[in-house]
Design a protein around this motif. Structure first.
Motif, PDB file in Angstrom:
ATOM      1  N   ARG A 114       0.737  -1.345  -0.063  1.00 22.63           N
ATOM      2  CA  ARG A 114       0.034  -0.053  -0.079  1.00 22.63           C
ATOM      3  C   ARG A 114       0.750   1.199  -0.004  1.00 22.63           C
ATOM      4  N   SER A 115       2.189   1.083   0.533  1.00 21.38           N
ATOM      5  CA  SER A 115       2.704   2.407   0.880  1.00 21.38           C
ATOM      6  C   SER A 115       3.464   2.679  -0.600  1.00 21.38           C
ATOM      7  N   LYS A 116       3.772   1.572  -1.388  1.00 22.27           N
ATOM      8  CA  LYS A 116       4.143   1.760  -2.833  1.00 22.27           C
ATOM      9  C   LYS A 116       3.028   2.326  -3.772  1.00 22.27           C
ATOM     10  N   TYR A 117       1.922   1.784  -3.367  1.00 20.90           N
ATOM     11  CA  TYR A 117       0.883   2.174  -4.216  1.00 20.90           C
ATOM     12  C   TYR A 117       0.251   3.690  -4.160  1.00 20.90           C
ATOM     13  N   ARG A 118       0.486   4.011  -2.845  1.00 21.29           N
ATOM     14  CA  ARG A 118      -0.056   5.610  -2.372  1.00 21.29           C
ATOM     15  C   ARG A 118       1.031   6.572  -3.438  1.00 21.29           C
ATOM     16  N   VAL A 119       0.249   7.724  -3.664  1.00 20.40           N
ATOM     17  CA  VAL A 119       0.903   8.814  -4.172  1.00 20.40           C
ATOM     18  C   VAL A 119       1.211   9.911  -3.302  1.00 20.40           C
ATOM     19  N   THR A 120       2.644  10.165  -3.208  1.00 24.92           N
ATOM     20  CA  THR A 120       3.088  11.254  -2.096  1.00 24.92           C
ATOM     21  C   THR A 120       2.926  12.477  -2.763  1.00 24.92           C
ATOM     22  N   LEU A 121       2.260  13.442  -1.817  1.00 20.63           N
ATOM     23  CA  LEU A 121       2.475  14.951  -2.204  1.00 20.63           C
ATOM     24  C   LEU A 121       3.082  15.735  -1.235  1.00 20.63           C
ATOM     25  N   HIS A 122       4.134  16.169  -1.948  1.00 19.73           N
ATOM     26  CA  HIS A 122       5.087  17.049  -0.782  1.00 19.73           C
ATOM     27  C   HIS A 122       4.578  18.514  -0.991  1.00 19.73           C
ATOM     28  N   MET A 123       4.220  18.754   0.214  1.00 20.19           N
ATOM     29  CA  MET A 123       3.233  20.316   0.267  1.00 20.19           C
ATOM     30  C   MET A 123       4.022  21.387   0.561  1.00 20.19           C
ATOM     31  N   VAL A 124       3.648  22.337  -0.300  1.00 16.85           N
ATOM     32  CA  VAL A 124       4.277  23.896  -0.349  1.00 16.85           C
ATOM     33  C   VAL A 124       3.200  24.799   0.097  1.00 16.85           C
ATOM     34  N   TYR A 125       3.275  25.778   1.146  1.00 19.62           N
ATOM     35  CA  TYR A 125       2.244  26.699   1.278  1.00 19.62           C
ATOM     36  C   TYR A 125       2.829  28.086   0.783  1.00 19.62           C
ATOM     37  N   LYS A 126       2.262  28.736  -0.136  1.00 20.19           N
ATOM     38  CA  LYS A 126       2.321  30.044  -0.291  1.00 20.19           C
ATOM     39  C   LYS A 126       1.432  31.082   0.089  1.00 20.19           C
ATOM     40  N   ASN A 127       1.941  32.302   0.744  1.00 21.54           N
ATOM     41  CA  ASN A 127       1.216  33.494   1.196  1.00 21.54           C
ATOM     42  C   ASN A 127       0.256  32.941   2.077  1.00 21.54           C
ATOM     43  N   ALA A 128       0.646  31.874   2.967  1.00 27.01           N
ATOM     44  CA  ALA A 128      -0.380  31.338   4.023  1.00 27.01           C
ATOM     45  C   ALA A 128      -0.331  31.937   5.440  1.00 27.01           C
ATOM     46  N   GLU A 129       0.400  33.097   5.820  1.00 28.54           N
ATOM     47  CA  GLU A 129       0.526  33.701   7.172  1.00 28.54           C
ATOM     48  C   GLU A 129      -0.697  33.669   7.472  1.00 28.54           C
ATOM     49  N   GLN A 130      -1.852  34.328   6.933  1.00 30.17           N
ATOM     50  CA  GLN A 130      -3.301  34.578   7.613  1.00 30.17           C
ATOM     51  C   GLN A 130      -4.156  33.113   7.634  1.00 30.17           C
TER      52      GLN A 130
END
Length: 162
Positions: free
Chosen positions: A67-83
Motif C-alpha cells: 500500500r505504501s508503494k501504491y500511494r501517491v506522495t504529495l510534498h506540500m508547499v504553502y505560499k502566502n499562508a500567513e493568515q
C-alpha cells in the motif's frame, strides 16, 4: 512416453512458477484511466465503480508495504499562508469520497490515486475549491503548492532539491 510426461511436467512447473514471478504485483498497480474518471460521458456512479474496482479492491488485498508503494506522495508547499495557519486542506475524490485531509504546515500526505478537488476550509469563509488535480499513477511523488494569493492548488513534478 517418458519424454512426453517429462515435457508436460516441465510445462506445468514453468506455468505454476510463472504465476508467482516478480512483477505480477505490478499488474494490480496500474495507472488509472483518466477517461474512466473524468470525461463528459462518466457520471458519479461510473467513477465510484471504477474506484472500487481499480483502487479500493486492489488496495484491500495489499499488505502495508504494498500500500505504501501504491500511494501517491504529495510534498506540500504553502505560499502566502500567513493568515491561514489554522486552515485544513481536504482532498475530495471526484466521486465525492474524502480521501484525506491535513492541516496547513504539514509537509506531506499520501493518497491513493485518483482525481481530486482540493478544498480549503478557510478561504472565503469555508469550503473554497482550489482546483482539481489528477494523480493517476501509483507510487509517484509530486509537489502540491497551495497558493493562497491565487486561491489555487498547483501540481508539479517532485524535485528533491527544492
Amino acid at each position: 512416453m517418458k519424454k512426453r510426461i517429462s515435457v508436460l511436467l516441465l510445462c506445468c512447473i514453468v506455468f505454476i512458477s510463472g504465476c508467482n514471478m516478480p512483477g505480477q504485483d505490478d499488474q494490480k498497480i496500474k495507472k488509472l484511466d483518466p477517461e474512466k474518471l473524468d470525461s463528459e460521458t462518466t457520471d458519479i456512479n461510473d467513477r465510484a465503480d471504477y474506484y472500487e474496482k481499480y483502487v479500493t479492491e486492489p488496495g484491500d488485498q495489499m499488505d502495508e508495504e504494498e500500500r505504501s508503494k501504491y500511494r501517491v506522495t504529495l510534498h506540500m508547499v504553502y505560499k502566502n499562508a500567513e493568515q491561514y495557519q489554522q486552515d485544513m486542506i481536504i482532498f475530495l475524490r471526484n466521486d465525492n469520497v474524502v480521501e484525506g485531509s491535513m492541516d496547513v504546515g504539514e509537509p506531506d500526505i499520501g493518497l491513493l490515486p485518483g482525481v481530486f478537488r482540493v478544498i480549503s476550509m478557510m478561504i472565503e469563509g469555508h469550503d473554497s475549491n482550489l482546483g482539481e488535480i489528477e494523480i493517476l499513477e501509483p507510487g509517484m511523488e509530486y509537489t502540491l503548492t497551495i497558493d493562497y494569493a491565487q486561491k489555487k492548488a498547483i501540481l508539479s513534478d517532485y524535485d528533491e532539491h527544492k
